[in-house]
Design an enzyme around this catalytic site. Structure first.
Site, short mmCIF file in Angstrom:
data_model
loop_
_atom_site.label_atom_id
_atom_site.label_comp_id
_atom_site.label_asym_id
_atom_site.label_seq_id
_atom_site.Cartn_x
_atom_site.Cartn_y
_atom_site.Cartn_z
CE LYS A 160 -3.42 2.44 2.74
NZ LYS A 160 -4.35 2.44 3.85
CD GLU A 186 9.13 -5.95 7.31
OE1 GLU A 186 8.92 -4.83 6.80
OE2 GLU A 186 8.89 -6.22 8.51
N GLY A 197 -4.83 -1.73 4.91
CA GLY A 197 -4.06 -2.89 4.41
C GLY A 197 -4.76 -4.20 4.69
CD GLU A 228 -1.96 -4.23 11.35
OE1 GLU A 228 -2.54 -4.01 10.26
OE2 GLU A 228 -0.77 -4.56 11.40
CE LYS A 251 5.69 -0.85 9.94
NZ LYS A 251 4.81 -0.10 9.05
#
Ligand code: F6P
Length: 551
Positions: free
Chosen positions: A208, A214, A273, A359, A514
Site C-alpha cells: 500500500k 520487508e 491494508g 491489528e 519499525k
C-alpha cells in the site's frame, strides 16, 4: 459523528449486562432442549447458515447487548462508514473497503467524489492483466509465457492473497503457480525462488505504502535474482518491465523503483491494508483464479455488506457475533477466541483473521484519544479441524479458561466423490458437529460412572460442558462464500471496535518497532556510537550475535 467517543462502561446497558453476568449460570443442556431457542438463534446471512444457539446466552442478555449497541450508536457508526465519513480519525480518512465490492453503477462518495467508477477502472485493468498472464499473451523478456507469479508483500499485502489462494485451490488455473514472499528473513525469498526459472517468473510487488522495509528489501533481492538469472544479454529496463508489476497507493514510489507505471495497479488511502484483499492487492489471486471467479469473490463480499448494512440488529449476523464477543470479553472474562475451520483449504484463515482482528482492535485508547476503561481486542487463533482436535482441543474441553470458538464447515466437499469412494466428508462433518456438542453438553460425573469408570478416574474423565461455540455452515467453499466469510469477520471486528469506541482502522502500534529496527541495524553492523546508544540488554544481544556469527 460526535467529537468524543462514548465510554461504553457508563451506559445503562453496560450496568444491566454486569448485573446479568453476575447472576448468570450457564445451562446449555437446558437451552438446547428448547427447539424454539435453537430456531430463534439460527440466522441466515447471504449463503451462511449461522447457529448461535450453543453460546452462553439468554434472551435477556441478547436484549441488553442490543440495547448497548443502540446506546453507543453502532448502527449510526456503520452507516457513517458506508457513507464515506472519516471514521478513521487518527489518520483522517474514510473507511470504504465496502466500496471495492460495489457493483458498477453504484454510487459511493468519498471526499466529494464517487469512487465506484475508479474502482471498476482498476478492476478492469487487473482483469485484463490476469487474462494476459493466464493465456500466455504476457511474456517475459525472452518471449516465454509466465509459469510462476511471485507476490511480494507483507501483512495485508500478503495474508489475504495467500489465504484466498490456498482457500480457492480448486479454482486455480493448472500450470500456473503462485508463491508468496513476505518475511525479511532471507530464507523466505531463498525458499520461494528455489527451482524457479527467471524467464518464466513474474513478480507482483504489493505494498500500500511502497515504503515497507520487508517488501522493498525482498523486491530488490528478487530484481537482482531476476537480472542475474536472465544474464547480460537482456536489457535490464525491459526485463524489469516484463517481469515486475506493482500494486500500491503510492504510484510515484513504484516508478522510482523502476517499475513501469503502466504495469502498476492503484488503490486508495481509504482502504486499510488488512481490508485490501478485494482491491488490486488481490492481483496475484486474480491471476490464479481468473477474473470471473474474482468477481464472484467480490459479489460474496458485497452480499455480506448488504446484510450488515440493512438487516435489523436481531437478524444481523456480524452485529450479533460482534456483540457476543463483547459479552464474552468484557463480562465473562474470555481472553481469546478460536476459529476452527473444518476445511483444510482454510488453513491460513485464522492467520488472516489475526491481522484483521488484532491489528484493528488491539488498542488502549479510544478514537478521541481517551483511554479505554475495559478490555479490548481478544487474541484470535485457530487451526483446521480435525488437526486441532488432536492438539489443543483438550484445553478447550477441560481447561480452566473460557474460549468461545467459531466452527466453520461446508455441506459439500471440495472434490466430488467418484463411484465407490467412501464419503469421508461425512465423517469430517461428524467430527465438527460432535465437537460442538461435546463442548456444549459435556459429560457429568454420573454419566462417566455409568460407563463403568473407576471412581478415582471420574474427575479426570468428566467434562463440564457449557463451552460456547458458534457453528457457521455454507453449501460449499466457493469464491463467493469465501468473500462472505471475510466480510463477516470484517464487520464483526467493526462492531466490536464501535462498542469499544476505538479506531479499528489505524495501526500505530506497529510503528515503534519499525523505527527502532532502523536504529538497531547500524549497531549490529558495527557502528560504535549506535551500539553505545542501546540499552544494556540490547547491547548484550548484539554482543552475543557478534561472538557467534560465523564469518
Ligand atoms: O505493519 C503494519 C502494516 O502497515 C499493515 O497494516 C499492512 O498491511 C502491512 O504493514 C504492509 O503494509 P504495506 O502494504 O504498505 O507494505
Amino acid at each position: 459523528m460526535s467529537a468524543s467517543a462514548t465510554d461504553p462502561t457508563t451506559t445503562d446497558a453496560w450496568a444491566r449486562l454486569t448485573e446479568l453476568a453476575a447472576g448468570y449460570r450457564p445451562d446449555l443442556r437446558g437451552a438446547l432442549a428448547d427447539a424454539d431457542w435453537v430456531r430463534k438463534s439460527t440466522l441466515q446471512a447471504a449463503d451462511l447458515h449461522v447457529d448461535l444457539s450453543k453460546n452462553l446466552l439468554t434472551p435477556d442478555v441478547w436484549r441488553a447487548l442490543r440495547a448497548l449497541a443502540a446506546e453507543i450508536g453502532v448502527e449510526a457508526r456503520r452507516d457513517a462508514m458506508f457513507a464515506g465519513a472519516h471514521i478513521n480519525s487518527t489518520e483522517g480518512r474514510a473507511v470504504l473497503h465496502t466500496a471495492l465490492r460495489q457493483p458498477e453503477g453504484a454510487v459511493v462518495m468519498a471526499d466529494g467524489d464517487d469512487v465506484v467508477p475508479a474502482v471498476h477502472e482498476v478492476l478492469a485493468r487487473v482483469y485484463a492483466f490476469a487474462d494476459k498472464v493466464r493465456s500466455g499473451e504476457w511474456t517475459g523478456a525472452t518471449g516465454r509465457p509466465i509459469a510462476t507469479v511471485v507476490n511480494i508483500g507483507i501483512g495485508g499485502s500478503d495474508l489475504g492473497p495467500v489465504m484466498a489462494y490456498e482457500a480457492l485451490k480448486p479454482y486455480r488455473q493448472d500450470g500456473l503457480e503462485c508463491r508468496f514472499i513476505s518475511n525479511i528473513d532471507p530464507t523466505d525469498a531463498a525458499e520461494k525462488l528455489s527451482g524457479l526459472d527467471p524467464e518464466t517468473t513474474l513478480f507482483v510487488v504489493s505494498s500500500k505504502t511502497f515504503g515497507t522495509l520487508e517488501t522493498l528489501t525482498n523486491a530488490r533481492l528478487c530484481r537482482s535474482w531476476l537480472l542475474d538469472g536472465l544474464g547480460a544479454g537482456v536489457d535490464r529496463k525491459d526485463a524489469v518491465a516484463k517481469h515486475f508489476v506493482a500494486v500500491s497507493t503510492a504510484l510515484d514510489k513504484v516508478a522510482d523503483f523502476g517499475i513501469d507505471p503502466d504495469n502498476a495497479f492503484g488503490f486508495w488511502d481509504w482502504v486499510g491494508g488488512r481490508y485490501s484483499v478485494d482491491s488490486a492487492i488481490g492481483t496475484t489471486l486474480a491471476v490464479a483464479i481468473g477474473p470471473e471467479r474474482f468477481a464472484e469473490l467480490l459479489a460474496g463480499f458485497h452480499a455480506m455488506d448488504e446484510h450488515f448494512r440493512t438487516a435489523p440488529l436481531e437478524q444481523n449476523v456480524p452485529a450479533q457475533m460482534g456483540l457476543l464477543n463483547i459479552w464474552y470479553t468484557n463480562f465473562l472474562g474470555a481472553h481469546t477466541h478460536a476459529v476452527l475451520p473444518y476445511s483444510q483449504y482454510l488453513h491460513r484463515f485464522p492467520a488472516y483473521l489475526q491481522q484483521l482482528t488484532m491489528e484493528s482492535n488491539g488498542k488502549g485508547v479510544r478514537w478521541d484519544g481517551s483511554p479505554v476503561t475495559t478490555e479490548t481486542g481478544e487474541v484470535f487463533w485457530g487451526e483446521p479441524g480435525t488437526n486441532g482436535q488432536h492438539a489443543f482441543y483438550q484445553l478447550i474441553h477441560q481447561g480452566t479458561r473460557l474460549i468461545p470458538a467459531d466452527f466453520i464447515g461446508f455441506a459439500n466437499p471440495a472434490h466430488a466423490l467418484k463411484d465407490g469412494d467412501v464419503d469421508v466428508h461425512e465423517l469430517f462433518l461428524a467430527n465438527f458437529f460432535a465437537q460442538t456438542k461435546a463442548l456444549a453438553f459435556g459429560k457429568t460425573p454420573d454419566e462417566v460412572r455409568a460407563e463403568g469408570t473407576a471412581e478415582r478416574l471420574v474427575p479426570a474423565r468428566t467434562f463440564t460442558g457449557n463451552r460456547p461455540t458458534t457453528s457457521i455452515m455454507a453449501p460449499a467453499l466457493t469464491p463467493s462464500v469465501l468473500g462472505q466469510l471475510i466480510a463477516l469477520y470484517e464487520h464483526i471486528t467493526f462492531t466490536q471496535g464501535a462498542v469499544w469506541g476505538i479506531d479499528s482502522f489505524d495501526q500505530w502500534g506497529v510503528e515503534l518497532g519499525k523505527q527502532l529496527a532502523l536504529q538497531v541495524a547500524p549497531a549490529i553492523a558495527g557502528d560504535r556510537s549506535a551500539l553505545d546508544a542501546q540499552d544494556a540488554s540490547t547491547q548484550g544481544l548484539i554482543d552475543y550475535y557478534h561472538q557467534h556469527r560465523k564469518a
